[in-house]
Design a protein around this motif. Structure first.
Motif, mmCIF file in Angstrom:
data_model
loop_
_atom_site.group_PDB
_atom_site.id
_atom_site.type_symbol
_atom_site.label_atom_id
_atom_site.label_comp_id
_atom_site.label_asym_id
_atom_site.label_seq_id
_atom_site.Cartn_x
_atom_site.Cartn_y
_atom_site.Cartn_z
ATOM 1 N N GLY A 328 14.674 14.674 78.893
ATOM 2 C CA GLY A 328 15.502 15.854 78.649
ATOM 3 C C GLY A 328 16.786 15.747 79.446
ATOM 4 N N GLY A 329 17.918 15.905 78.762
ATOM 5 C CA GLY A 329 19.207 15.765 79.433
ATOM 6 C C GLY A 329 19.838 17.091 79.804
ATOM 7 N N GLY A 330 19.925 18.013 78.829
ATOM 8 C CA GLY A 330 20.573 19.296 79.087
ATOM 9 C C GLY A 330 22.000 19.090 79.552
ATOM 10 N N GLY A 331 22.317 19.654 80.722
ATOM 11 C CA GLY A 331 23.645 19.486 81.295
ATOM 12 C C GLY A 331 23.799 18.224 82.129
ATOM 13 N N PHE A 332 22.775 17.367 82.186
ATOM 14 C CA PHE A 332 22.788 16.100 82.938
ATOM 15 C C PHE A 332 22.997 16.352 84.437
ATOM 16 N N THR A 333 22.508 17.476 84.933
ATOM 17 C CA THR A 333 22.697 17.814 86.348
ATOM 18 C C THR A 333 22.003 16.810 87.261
ATOM 19 N N MET A 334 20.721 16.519 87.000
ATOM 20 C CA MET A 334 19.989 15.621 87.879
ATOM 21 C C MET A 334 20.420 14.162 87.745
ATOM 22 N N PRO A 335 20.693 13.649 86.544
ATOM 23 C CA PRO A 335 21.218 12.281 86.476
ATOM 24 C C PRO A 335 22.527 12.128 87.252
ATOM 25 N N ARG A 336 23.403 13.124 87.168
ATOM 26 C CA ARG A 336 24.673 13.051 87.907
ATOM 27 C C ARG A 336 24.421 13.113 89.414
ATOM 28 N N TYR A 337 23.436 13.905 89.837
ATOM 29 C CA TYR A 337 23.110 14.000 91.261
ATOM 30 C C TYR A 337 22.606 12.659 91.793
ATOM 31 N N LEU A 338 21.648 12.062 91.082
ATOM 32 C CA LEU A 338 21.107 10.785 91.554
ATOM 33 C C LEU A 338 22.163 9.686 91.515
ATOM 34 N N ALA A 339 23.036 9.715 90.508
ATOM 35 C CA ALA A 339 24.101 8.712 90.434
ATOM 36 C C ALA A 339 25.081 8.866 91.596
ATOM 37 N N ALA A 340 25.321 10.118 92.034
ATOM 38 C CA ALA A 340 26.268 10.361 93.117
ATOM 39 C C ALA A 340 25.662 10.038 94.473
ATOM 40 N N THR A 341 24.369 10.328 94.659
ATOM 41 C CA THR A 341 23.738 10.099 95.960
ATOM 42 C C THR A 341 23.188 8.688 96.098
ATOM 43 N N ARG A 342 23.026 8.002 94.987
ATOM 44 C CA ARG A 342 22.495 6.640 94.999
ATOM 45 C C ARG A 342 23.282 5.819 93.976
ATOM 46 N N PRO A 343 24.428 5.318 94.336
ATOM 47 C CA PRO A 343 25.343 4.700 93.358
ATOM 48 C C PRO A 343 24.734 3.584 92.525
ATOM 49 N N ASP A 344 23.738 2.871 93.034
ATOM 50 C CA ASP A 344 23.146 1.771 92.274
ATOM 51 C C ASP A 344 21.962 2.198 91.412
ATOM 52 N N THR A 345 21.650 3.491 91.446
ATOM 53 C CA THR A 345 20.495 3.974 90.690
ATOM 54 C C THR A 345 20.715 3.791 89.190
#
Length: 528
Positions: A328-345
């Motif tokens: 589930g993507g929705g507003g992509f809040t959590m994917p953006r969070y993990l990408a910002a806090t863990r750049p290689d994720t």
């Protein structure tokens, strides 16, 4: 020998009576049958239009009462009721009036009723918003009953006209019944696969209204020419219908529209946060779904997103790479969070609604690429194609309105999640429930049937059965970092408690384990 006088009188009367009886009665011309092609077209069109209305009605009422099993059942039930009563009334009228004089008015009135559906549902929806059973039934009735009933009356009127030869009754009724069924099938497939994906609901409804109204007007003119002066069309009736039609179109234009964008699955709207110029709220079917900070992807507005971020941080320190999968993507809040806090994720998002992905790119700061990929499709289907032991962190956050889709809530689904997780990987699942909390208990029992270690996060009042809330299920085959999670809970702005072990077992009790064979999710969520 001559008859006596009395007997002569009887014979005279008898003779006169015989003459009256045997004299043939004046012939009354039966209504002229329609050409077979025209009859088939009218039945095909009217039956198909009913199914277009049924399909699109779910999208009209969804923003106000959700898209649940009860809402879907209500739309289907109201459509079937309209078909039943419309066919009954059409047959009754066909035996009492010349059907030729009823066909065109029925089509024109059905077109007007279809156009009126838009403003009626949108104004009534604002008043009935919420989803109680009475509101669902009333709103779906307003969306379907009148236009579908008028359309259902068309078939018995046509059948009556075509039954000039009683020896062909079965053939005529069977052929027209089959054509009506084909019309319904065609309309269902075209609406579901083509129209909904290509056009807004407003355009579909008004387009259908225009087609019905125009067909009725053309049919009326054709039948009047064919019958000579037999089918008058009073100017006053024409004027009234024209005024009503124009009023319906005008009301549709000014009726409140709950959508900025209609995707294949959602009525979506993005609204700015009045407190912060870079904040955006995403509404799906009028329910607040996501919050996105365009300037700061690490800003998590909702409590449940903060819990997910907290679990991720407790499982792997910020900066440490994760292979994350988001159901589930929705507003992509959590994917953006993990990408910002863990750049290689590596963030892989399964989102069933491609229109929502496009909306995220346009208005919510979603930047897809090698480290943030979106696959459009059903999460259950896509998960089955993922390699075993390939993900460290899986987030379950898929909803249909406020309900987890049933096929994503079963033990078989949990088993698929466990298969894709690496040893020691963590699964978090967002669930919304209201007292008496039957669904969250069942879902905890279901996840615990597949994972050895399970815990849950929620506000204290939610576990006490005092309030509805988000619950976060946390599961793994390895011991969970519960101490690290609890130590961080006090830093959050809203109070939450972590329930585990015996306390969790007491909360779950003897709750049902959901399976693909039996998962009454909507019924478990019902509060009444």
């Amino acid at each position: 020998m001559p008859l006596p006088g009395r007997l002569r009188s009887i014979a005279t009367v008898s003779s006169t009576y015989s003459e009256v009886v045997v004299e043939p009665a004046p012939s009354v011309p039966a209504p002229r049958a329609l050409p077979n092609g025209l009859a088939a077209f009218l039945v095909f069109l009217s039956s198909g239009a009913v199914l277009v209305l049924e399909t699109i009605s779910l999208r009209l009422v969804g923003p106000y009462v959700g898209v649940t099993l009860q809402v879907t059942s209500s739309v289907i039930g109201m459509a079937l009721g309209a078909i039943a009563y419309g066919a009954w009334m059409g047959g009754w009228l066909a035996d009492r009036r010349d059907p030729r004089g009823l066909l065109a008015p029925a089509l024109v009135l059905a077109g007007i009723a279809t156009a009126v559906t838009l403003p009626v549902v949108r104004y009534a929806g604002e008043a009935l918003r919420g989803g109680a059973a009475s509101a669902v039934l009333l709103l779906t009735a307003l969306a379907v009953l009148v236009p579908a009933g008028l359309l259902a009356a068309i078939t018995p009127l046509v059948v009556k006209l075509q039954l000039a030869d009683l020896r062909r009754t079965g053939q005529v009724v069977g052929r027209l019944s089959g054509i009506g069924t084909l019309g319904g099938i065609t309309a269902t497939l075209v609406t579901g696969f083509v129209l909904v994906a290509a056009l807004p609901s407003t355009v579909i409804v008004l387009g259908l209204a225009a087609v019905l109204g125009a067909t009725g007007l053309v049919l009326g003119a054709y039948l009047r020419r064919r019958a000579g002066t037999g089918l008058p069309a009073p100017a006053r009736a024409k004027a009234v219908l024209a005024v009503v039609g124009l009023a319906a179109a005008g009301l549709s234009a000014v009726a409140p529209n709950p959508c900025d964008v209609e995707t294949a699955y959602h009525c979506a709207k993005v609204q700015p946060d009045p407190r912060w110029t870079e904040g955006r709220y995403l509404y799906l079917n009028s329910a607040q779904h996501s919050y996105v900070d365009l300037a700061d992807p690490t800003h998590l507005e909702y409590a449940y997103t903060q819990w997910i971020g907290l679990v991720a941080d407790a499982a792997a320190p910020k900066g440490q790479r994760l292979d994350a999968l988001h159901l589930g993507g929705g507003g992509f809040t959590m994917p953006r969070y993990l990408a910002a806090t863990r750049p290689d994720t590596d963030n892989l998002v399964f989102e069933i609604d491609g229109g929502l992905v496009d909306l995220g790119r346009r208005e919510l700061g979603v930047r897809t690429g090698p480290r943030l990929r979106a696959k459009v499709g059903d999460a259950r289907v896509l998960l089955g194609a993922e390699p075993t032991d390939s993900r460290d962190f899986i987030v379950g956050d898929a909803f249909g309105h406020l309900v987890v889709p049933w096929h994503l809530a079963t033990r078989e689904m949990a088993a698929e999640v466990r298969r894709v997780l690496r040893p020691g990987g963590i699964y978090v699942q967002n669930v919304i429930d209201m007292p008496p909390d039957r669904f969250i208990r069942a879902e905890l029992a279901t996840v615990a049937a597949e994972f050895r270690y399970v815990a849950a996060l929620a506000p204290p009042g939610a576990f006490a059965g005092q309030q509805g809330a988000n619950f976060l299920i946390i599961a793994s085959d390895a011991p969970l970092p519960l101490a690290a999670i609890e130590s961080r809970l006090g830093l959050l702005p809203e109070v939450a408690v972590l329930v585990r072990d015996a306390a969790l077992a007491g909360f779950v009790g003897d709750a049902l384990v959901l399976t693909d064979d039996y998962a009454p999710v909507d019924q478990l969520l019902a509060t009444a």
